[in-house]
Write a protein that holds these residues in place. Structure first.
Motif, PDB file in Angstrom:
ATOM      1  N   SER A 189      -7.272   2.678 -19.041  1.00 28.39           N
ATOM      2  CA  SER A 189      -7.590   3.349 -19.550  1.00 28.39           C
ATOM      3  C   SER A 189      -7.964   2.597 -21.105  1.00 28.39           C
ATOM      4  O   SER A 189      -8.563   3.462 -22.075  1.00 28.39           O
ATOM      5  N   ALA A 190      -7.750   1.607 -20.989  1.00 28.80           N
ATOM      6  CA  ALA A 190      -7.799   0.580 -22.635  1.00 28.80           C
ATOM      7  C   ALA A 190      -9.069   0.218 -22.202  1.00 28.80           C
ATOM      8  O   ALA A 190      -9.181  -1.075 -23.556  1.00 28.80           O
ATOM      9  N   ALA A 191     -10.407   0.374 -21.162  1.00 31.87           N
ATOM     10  CA  ALA A 191     -11.206  -0.286 -20.784  1.00 31.87           C
ATOM     11  C   ALA A 191     -10.520  -1.693 -20.887  1.00 31.87           C
ATOM     12  O   ALA A 191     -12.141  -2.171 -20.899  1.00 31.87           O
ATOM     13  N   SER A 192     -10.237  -2.123 -19.944  1.00 25.94           N
ATOM     14  CA  SER A 192      -9.954  -3.448 -19.589  1.00 25.94           C
ATOM     15  C   SER A 192     -10.177  -3.006 -17.601  1.00 25.94           C
ATOM     16  O   SER A 192     -10.503  -2.239 -17.273  1.00 25.94           O
ATOM     17  N   ALA A 193     -10.181  -4.302 -17.474  1.00 24.82           N
ATOM     18  CA  ALA A 193     -10.712  -5.122 -15.755  1.00 24.82           C
ATOM     19  C   ALA A 193      -9.775  -4.004 -15.336  1.00 24.82           C
ATOM     20  O   ALA A 193      -8.383  -4.516 -14.927  1.00 24.82           O
ATOM     21  N   LEU A 194      -9.833  -2.945 -14.089  1.00 22.81           N
ATOM     22  CA  LEU A 194      -8.551  -2.891 -13.085  1.00 22.81           C
ATOM     23  C   LEU A 194      -8.656  -3.933 -12.232  1.00 22.81           C
ATOM     24  O   LEU A 194      -9.072  -4.708 -11.469  1.00 22.81           O
ATOM     25  N   PRO A 195      -7.314  -5.224 -12.044  1.00 22.67           N
ATOM     26  CA  PRO A 195      -7.013  -5.648 -11.636  1.00 22.67           C
ATOM     27  C   PRO A 195      -5.975  -5.653 -10.371  1.00 22.67           C
ATOM     28  O   PRO A 195      -5.373  -5.891  -9.819  1.00 22.67           O
ATOM     29  N   VAL A 196      -8.039  -5.477  -9.401  1.00 23.17           N
ATOM     30  CA  VAL A 196      -7.847  -5.363  -7.749  1.00 23.17           C
ATOM     31  C   VAL A 196      -7.240  -6.793  -7.383  1.00 23.17           C
ATOM     32  O   VAL A 196      -6.019  -5.519  -6.028  1.00 23.17           O
ATOM     33  N   LEU A 197      -6.947  -7.170  -7.411  1.00 26.16           N
ATOM     34  CA  LEU A 197      -6.102  -8.339  -6.531  1.00 26.16           C
ATOM     35  C   LEU A 197      -4.727  -8.562  -6.633  1.00 26.16           C
ATOM     36  O   LEU A 197      -4.324  -9.088  -5.454  1.00 26.16           O
ATOM     37  N   ASP A 198      -5.015  -8.611  -7.598  1.00 31.01           N
ATOM     38  CA  ASP A 198      -3.131  -8.435  -7.952  1.00 31.01           C
ATOM     39  C   ASP A 198      -2.748  -6.876  -7.784  1.00 31.01           C
ATOM     40  O   ASP A 198      -1.206  -7.253  -6.931  1.00 31.01           O
ATOM     41  N   LEU A 199      -3.072  -5.857  -7.784  1.00 31.99           N
ATOM     42  CA  LEU A 199      -2.526  -4.708  -7.598  1.00 31.99           C
ATOM     43  C   LEU A 199      -2.799  -4.787  -5.409  1.00 31.99           C
ATOM     44  O   LEU A 199      -1.578  -4.292  -4.654  1.00 31.99           O
ATOM     45  N   ARG A 200      -3.824  -5.596  -4.855  1.00 35.54           N
ATOM     46  CA  ARG A 200      -3.585  -5.507  -3.709  1.00 35.54           C
ATOM     47  C   ARG A 200      -2.775  -6.123  -3.060  1.00 35.54           C
ATOM     48  O   ARG A 200      -1.741  -6.336  -1.807  1.00 35.54           O
ATOM     49  N   LYS A 201      -2.435  -7.177  -3.850  1.00 31.68           N
ATOM     50  CA  LYS A 201      -1.258  -8.886  -3.349  1.00 31.68           C
ATOM     51  C   LYS A 201      -0.033  -8.501  -3.296  1.00 31.68           C
ATOM     52  O   LYS A 201       0.754  -8.712  -2.449  1.00 31.68           O
ATOM     53  N   GLN A 202       0.295  -7.115  -4.703  1.00 30.88           N
ATOM     54  CA  GLN A 202       1.981  -6.915  -4.132  1.00 30.88           C
ATOM     55  C   GLN A 202       1.559  -5.145  -3.260  1.00 30.88           C
ATOM     56  O   GLN A 202       2.783  -5.305  -2.143  1.00 30.88           O
ATOM     57  N   LEU A 203       0.677  -5.010  -3.159  1.00 29.92           N
ATOM     58  CA  LEU A 203       0.321  -3.710  -2.301  1.00 29.92           C
ATOM     59  C   LEU A 203       0.806  -4.974  -0.741  1.00 29.92           C
ATOM     60  O   LEU A 203       1.586  -3.719   0.164  1.00 29.92           O
ATOM     61  N   GLU A 204       0.111  -5.924  -0.471  1.00 25.66           N
ATOM     62  CA  GLU A 204       0.537  -6.295   0.575  1.00 25.66           C
ATOM     63  C   GLU A 204       2.182  -7.046   1.035  1.00 25.66           C
ATOM     64  O   GLU A 204       2.255  -6.664   2.420  1.00 25.66           O
ATOM     65  N   ILE A 205       2.275  -6.802   0.508  1.00 29.76           N
ATOM     66  CA  ILE A 205       3.700  -7.089  -0.232  1.00 29.76           C
ATOM     67  C   ILE A 205       4.814  -6.124  -0.075  1.00 29.76           C
ATOM     68  O   ILE A 205       5.598  -6.630   1.514  1.00 29.76           O
ATOM     69  N   VAL A 206       4.268  -4.434  -0.436  1.00 29.18           N
ATOM     70  CA  VAL A 206       5.350  -3.756   0.396  1.00 29.18           C
ATOM     71  C   VAL A 206       4.968  -3.508   1.498  1.00 29.18           C
ATOM     72  O   VAL A 206       5.835  -2.658   2.352  1.00 29.18           O
ATOM     73  N   LEU A 207       3.382  -3.924   2.310  1.00 30.28           N
ATOM     74  CA  LEU A 207       3.529  -3.157   3.974  1.00 30.28           C
ATOM     75  C   LEU A 207       3.724  -4.391   4.409  1.00 30.28           C
ATOM     76  O   LEU A 207       4.052  -3.460   5.675  1.00 30.28           O
ATOM     77  N   SER A 208       4.464  -5.284   4.014  1.00 31.70           N
ATOM     78  CA  SER A 208       5.005  -5.877   5.213  1.00 31.70           C
ATOM     79  C   SER A 208       6.484  -5.642   5.494  1.00 31.70           C
ATOM     80  O   SER A 208       7.189  -5.866   6.346  1.00 31.70           O
ATOM     81  N   LEU A 209       6.819  -4.983   4.379  1.00 30.18           N
ATOM     82  CA  LEU A 209       8.509  -4.295   4.858  1.00 30.18           C
ATOM     83  C   LEU A 209       7.906  -3.016   5.455  1.00 30.18           C
ATOM     84  O   LEU A 209       8.819  -1.730   5.135  1.00 30.18           O
ATOM     85  N   ILE A 210       7.204  -2.396   5.702  1.00 32.86           N
ATOM     86  CA  ILE A 210       6.025  -1.021   6.271  1.00 32.86           C
ATOM     87  C   ILE A 210       7.110  -0.601   6.688  1.00 32.86           C
ATOM     88  O   ILE A 210       7.804   0.511   7.403  1.00 32.86           O
ATOM     89  N   SER A 211       8.073  -1.045   8.022  1.00 31.63           N
ATOM     90  CA  SER A 211       9.180  -0.522   8.763  1.00 31.63           C
ATOM     91  C   SER A 211      10.390  -0.165   8.297  1.00 31.63           C
ATOM     92  O   SER A 211      11.252   0.781   8.862  1.00 31.63           O
ATOM     93  N   GLN A 212      10.573   0.136   7.350  1.00 33.64           N
ATOM     94  CA  GLN A 212      11.900   0.226   6.161  1.00 33.64           C
ATOM     95  C   GLN A 212      11.238   1.896   5.633  1.00 33.64           C
ATOM     96  O   GLN A 212      12.040   2.225   5.519  1.00 33.64           O
TER      97      GLN A 212
END
Length: 366
Positions: free
Chosen positions: A110-133
C-alpha cells in the motif's frame, strides 16, 4: 477372528473388519474398539453381526492380558495426544505469524514497496508443513479480530486451496502456487479506500462497485512479480468470475476461468461466509457447505465443489455440534450421499438430519 452377534458383542471388543451400513458407507473402521456408544449406533443401523479379533470364548480367558495390553495402549495413545496438542499450538502460532506477515506485507505494498513474496512463501511453507492439524470445517483463528478479517480470510483460503488441490489430483508442482494464489487473491484491497474496506455495515451500490475494482487492481500489482506463475496472477483477477458468466470483472465463462481461480473461489466463499464480520456473525459451516453445493450448479466448478464437500466432511465423527433447536450432540456418522446432514447423537437419541430436514447444524463446537 470370528463373527459375533450384537448380543454377544462386549465392551472392549476390537473390530477385525470394517463395519458397513446397508448402503455401503463405512460406519466403523477395522481396529475400532467397541464402547457403549458404538453398541447404540450398531443397533440404530440394524447391524446384526460384526467381525471381532477374538471369538467370545477366547476373550474371557485372555482378559487379564488384554487389560494389561489395553493399559499399555492407553499410555501409548496418551503421548501422541499430548504431542498432537502441542502440534496444534504450533500450527496456531505459525498461522498467527503468517497473518501478521501478510498484514505487514499488504501495508508495505500500500505504501508502494515491493511485495516480499519469498518471505511470505517461506512462512506459508512452515504452516503447510503442519497442514495435518488444519480442518477447514472446525478451524477458528485463536486471535481473530474483525478488523483483520481480510488477512484471516486470505490465510485460511490459502490453506483450504492447498487441500483442495491435493484432494483433486492437481499436480504437486502446483500446490504451493495454488496456496499463494489463495493467500494473495485479495491483494487488490490495499488500493481501496479503507473506509469502504473496513465499513462496519453493508456497502451501498456505489461502494460495492468500488469494491469490485480490487480484482483488476490485484492483477496489476502481481503481473510483474517473477516469483509467481500466471495462475496466481489470474486468480487475483478471476476469483469472482462464475461458471455461467455472471461474475466479475470480465463476465467470462467456465472455460476461460483458470483452475486456480475456480479453487480459490470455493475457499474464499467458504471462509467469507463462516468468518464473522463487523456487521454479521459467521454462519454455520454446514449451512455454508449446502449453499456451496447449490452454487455448484452454474456458479462454481461442480467437480472441485464435490471434492471439497466430500473430503471436508469425511473425518468429523466425534465432533461436538449445536443443532438449530439448541441441543448439543456429537456427530456419529456422515452419509456419503448427504455429507452435510450427518447423524448426531443427542443424549443417547440419534438425530438423523437427512430425515429431520427442519433441523441443521448451527454451530461446530471446539
Amino acid at each position: 477372528m470370528g463373527a459375533v452377534t450384537l448380543s454377544q458383542l462386549k465392551l472392549g471388543d476390537k473390530l477385525a473388519e470394517d463395519v458397513l451400513t446397508p448402503l455401503g458407507s463405512v460406519l466403523f473402521h477395522k481396529g475400532h474398539i467397541i464402547q457403549s456408544r458404538e453398541l447404540d449406533i450398531l443397533q440404530a443401523f440394524l447391524i446384526r453381526q460384526v467381525e471381532v479379533s477374538d471369538p467370545p470364548g477366547k476373550q474371557d480367558a485372555a482378559k487379564p492380558a488384554a487389560k494389561s495390553a489395553a493399559d499399555k495402549a492407553g499410555a501409548a495413545v496418551a503421548q501422541p495426544k499430548e504431542a498432537a496438542g502441542a502440534a496444534v499450538t504450533s500450527f496456531e502460532a505459525e498461522y498467527d505469524r503468517l497473518v501478521l506477515l501478510l498484514k505487514k506485507s499488504f501495508q508495505s505494498v500500500s505504501a508502494a514497496s515491493a511485495l516480499p513474496v519469498l518471505d511470505l512463501r517461506k512462512q506459508l511453507e512452515i504452516v503447510l508443513s503442519l497442514i495435518s492439524q488444519y480442518n477447514p470445517l472446525t478451524f477458528v483463528p485463536r486471535s481473530f479480530q474483525e478488523s483483520d478479517y481480510w488477512y484471516h480470510n486470505s490465510a485460511a483460503s490459502a490453506l483450504t486451496s492447498y487441500l483442495i488441490a491435493q484432494w483433486s489430483g492437481i499436480p504437486q508442482k502446483d500446490w504451493m502456487q495454488l496456496a499463494l494464489a489463495g493467500l494473495l487473491h485479495d491483494i487488490g484491497n490495499v488500493k481501496l479506500d479503507p473506509s469502504i474496506l473496513h465499513k462496519p455495515s453493508k456497502l451501498t451500490a456505489e461502494e460495492t462497485e468500488e469494491m469490485m475494482r480490487h480484482t483488476k487492481m490485484g492483477y496489476q500489482l502481481l503481473k510483474n512479480v517473477a516469483a509467481l506463475n500466471e495462475g496466481v496472477k489470474l486468480t487475483a483477477l478471476q476469483h469472482h468470475e462464475r461458471e455461467d458468466g455472471t461474475g466479475y470483472p470480465l463476465n467470462i465463462m467456465a472455460e476461460s476461468i483458470h483452475p486456480y481461480a475456480k479453487i480459490v473461489a470455493i475457499a474464499d466463499i467458504f471462509h467469507a461466509m463462516t468468518m464473522s464480520k463487523a456487521y454479521r456473525k459467521g454462519q454455520s459451516p454446514y449451512l455454508v457447505l449446502e449453499q456451496i453445493k447449490s452454487d455448484a450448479f452454474g456458479k462454481l466448478d461442480p467437480g472441485f465443489v464435490t471434492v471439497f464437500v466430500d473430503k471436508v466432511t469425511q473425518f468429523v465423527n466425534g465432533t461436538k455440534v449445536r443443532l438449530s433447536d439448541g441441543r448439543v450432540g456429537e456427530i456419529i456418522f456422515s452419509d456419503r450421499v448427504y455429507p452435510t446432514r450427518p447423524w448426531v447423537s443427542v443424549g443417547g437419541t440419534i438425530v438423523n438430519l437427512t430425515v429431520e430436514r427442519q433441523l441443521y447444524i448451527l454451530e461446530v463446537l471446539k
